[in-house]
Design a protein around this motif. Structure first.
Motif, PDB file in Angstrom:
ATOM      1  N   GLY A  67      33.391  33.804  33.097  1.00 37.79           N
ATOM      2  CA  GLY A  67      34.838  34.010  33.035  1.00 37.79           C
ATOM      3  C   GLY A  67      35.540  33.432  34.255  1.00 37.79           C
ATOM      4  N   GLN A  70      28.266  36.711  31.749  1.00 41.90           N
ATOM      5  CA  GLN A  70      29.581  36.593  31.117  1.00 41.90           C
ATOM      6  C   GLN A  70      30.706  36.701  32.145  1.00 41.90           C
ATOM      7  OE1 GLN A  70      29.333  39.643  27.946  1.00 41.90           O
ATOM      8  NE2 GLN A  70      29.932  38.017  26.536  1.00 41.90           N
ATOM      9  N   THR A  71      30.558  37.621  33.101  1.00 41.53           N
ATOM     10  CA  THR A  71      31.567  37.788  34.145  1.00 41.53           C
ATOM     11  C   THR A  71      31.695  36.522  34.985  1.00 41.53           C
ATOM     12  OG1 THR A  71      31.127  40.165  34.260  1.00 41.53           O
ATOM     13  CG2 THR A  71      32.265  39.167  36.141  1.00 41.53           C
ATOM     14  N   THR A 111      25.677  40.433  30.503  1.00 42.56           N
ATOM     15  CA  THR A 111      27.054  40.811  30.825  1.00 42.56           C
ATOM     16  C   THR A 111      27.470  40.279  32.197  1.00 42.56           C
ATOM     17  OG1 THR A 111      26.271  42.965  31.653  1.00 42.56           O
ATOM     18  CG2 THR A 111      27.026  42.858  29.362  1.00 42.56           C
ATOM     19  N   PHE A 112      26.514  40.253  33.153  1.00 43.53           N
ATOM     20  CA  PHE A 112      26.820  39.676  34.467  1.00 43.53           C
ATOM     21  C   PHE A 112      27.103  38.182  34.335  1.00 43.53           C
ATOM     22  CE2 PHE A 112      25.379  37.534  38.383  1.00 43.53           C
ATOM     23  CZ  PHE A 112      26.267  38.110  39.290  1.00 43.53           C
ATOM     24  N   THR A 129      22.336  43.876  31.168  1.00 45.98           N
ATOM     25  CA  THR A 129      23.025  43.582  32.430  1.00 45.98           C
ATOM     26  C   THR A 129      23.000  42.098  32.758  1.00 45.98           C
ATOM     27  OG1 THR A 129      22.430  45.779  33.281  1.00 45.98           O
ATOM     28  CG2 THR A 129      23.104  44.109  34.898  1.00 45.98           C
ATOM     29  N   ASP A 182      42.195  39.870  42.161  1.00 45.05           N
ATOM     30  CA  ASP A 182      42.559  40.349  40.825  1.00 45.05           C
ATOM     31  C   ASP A 182      44.041  40.101  40.572  1.00 45.05           C
ATOM     32  OD1 ASP A 182      42.512  41.528  38.373  1.00 45.05           O
ATOM     33  OD2 ASP A 182      42.542  43.588  39.120  1.00 45.05           O
TER      34      ASP A 182
END
Length: 354
Positions: free
Chosen positions: A61, A57-58, A54-55, A51, A241
């Protein structure tokens, strides 16, 4: 004078934030590869699915959608604040060459290439030299070349249109929306000295310049809102988004830059500006950018050899991200300190012998 000091303080904080965003934006790569056969990668370890990783990475981004345009906007702001002391064109070019291109070659050849070679990114030193000096694959130092070109392009535009921000905005928007890099790639799949990138990033430099040239006009609109409120609004837009395309990405990038600017304004009003860490980061902000990225290659190479990460994925993920943020900043400052001492020592030697 008080207003000028306030503006410089805000830009100092924004400079620190921009550097930290770049460092953090580079903290989740698990593989580096480029066309010159340079490659270093981690295997698909459990760490990469934790986690924490991956967090990160977010977040990276999101950062990647605006962190380099923010750098160019910041440069435009600084140009606007110092335009009153502008030099002749030839002296201006030389000063920017000394500030950007000389470090590009020195740090690229004496630091970036050896570090990448030590990290086993290139199979031989000759290939590393070739990848750098063919003016195509020079890693994170591309920013120095593009910024130098933007300074020259902008200065020439200002010389021909000294009182027209509208012309600057029109020209830079045109260059952005025709998507110069993709257009040129379709023509012959090359990029001469990154001119295409300079034309695309020019809009952010221009927007930063106009923001600080027209700040008195803008201020009457901003006074009705708290800085924190503006930060929340722009950050919410930034997180929206969008259906990504070249047009909507512009507004997402713009929102990210504005949000970071207002965050810098908020921080400048706090006691954080009195901390010694703030002063250290400000002093070495440019150096952190210059020296930070090749250290990533060493860390990835080390993690590819440390088999303990298979058994402790959570600890490994935290260490991996931590070393590539806090650790890299610290090492970059140490490298910059000794780099400056070495330059001073060599300069004194040369002066004594001359």
């Amino acid at each position: 004078m008080k207003e000028i000091k306030k503006n410089f303080a805000e830009l100092d904080t924004l400079r620190i934030l921009a550097i930290l965003l770049v460092v953090f934006g580079h903290c989740t790569y698990s593989e580096f590869a480029e066309p010159a056969n340079g490659r270093i990668a981690l295997n698909d370890t459990p760490m990469l699915h934790e986690t924490i990783y991956t967090f990160a990475q977010t977040i990276c981004g999101l950062i990647y959608s605006f962190h380099m345009p923010l750098f160019f906007a910041l440069s435009g702001m600084c140009y606007a604040l110092n335009e009153h002391s502008e030099y002749s064109l030839d002296k201006f070019i030389w000063k920017k060459f000394d500030r950007l291109i000389i470090p590009f070659f020195l740090i690229g050849s004496l630091y970036m290439i050896p570090v990448k070679y030590i990290a086993k990114f290139y199979p031989d030193f000759f290939l590393a030299e070739k990848a750098f000096f063919n003016f195509e694959l020079y890693g994170h130092l591309w920013f120095l070349v593009v910024l130098f070109e933007i300074f020259i392009i902008f200065r020439i535009l200002r010389q021909y249109f000294p009182n027209s921000n509208a012309v600057l905005l029109f020209v830079s928007l045109f260059c952005y929306f025709v998507d110069i890099p993709n257009f040129y790639a379709l023509m012959n799949n090359q990029n001469p000295a990154m001119i295409a990138h300079a034309l695309t990033y020019l809009i952010w430099f221009v927007l930063g310049y106009i923001l600080y040239k027209e700040q008195n006009t803008l201020q009457k609109y901003l006074d009705s809102y708290s800085n924190f409120g503006m930060f929340i609004i722009t950050f919410a837009i930034f997180l929206a988004d969008f259906n990504y395309n070249f047009f909507t990405l512009f507004f997402k990038t713009l929102s990210g830059c504005i949000a970071t600017y207002f965050f810098a304004v908020c921080l400048t009003k706090t006691r954080i500006v009195n901390f010694s860490l703030y002063a250290t980061l400000l002093k070495y902000s440019f150096s952190i950018y210059l020296f930070h990225d090749p250290i990533n290659y060493i860390i990835i190479h080390a993690f590819s050899k440390w088999h303990w990460i298979e058994n402790f994925p959570t600890l490994a993920a935290a260490t991996f991200v931590g070393m590539r943020t806090v650790g890299i900043c610290f090492v970059s400052i140490v490298v910059a300190y000794f780099w400056d001492k070495s330059k001073a020592y060599l300069t004194n030697k040369i002066l004594k012998n001359s």
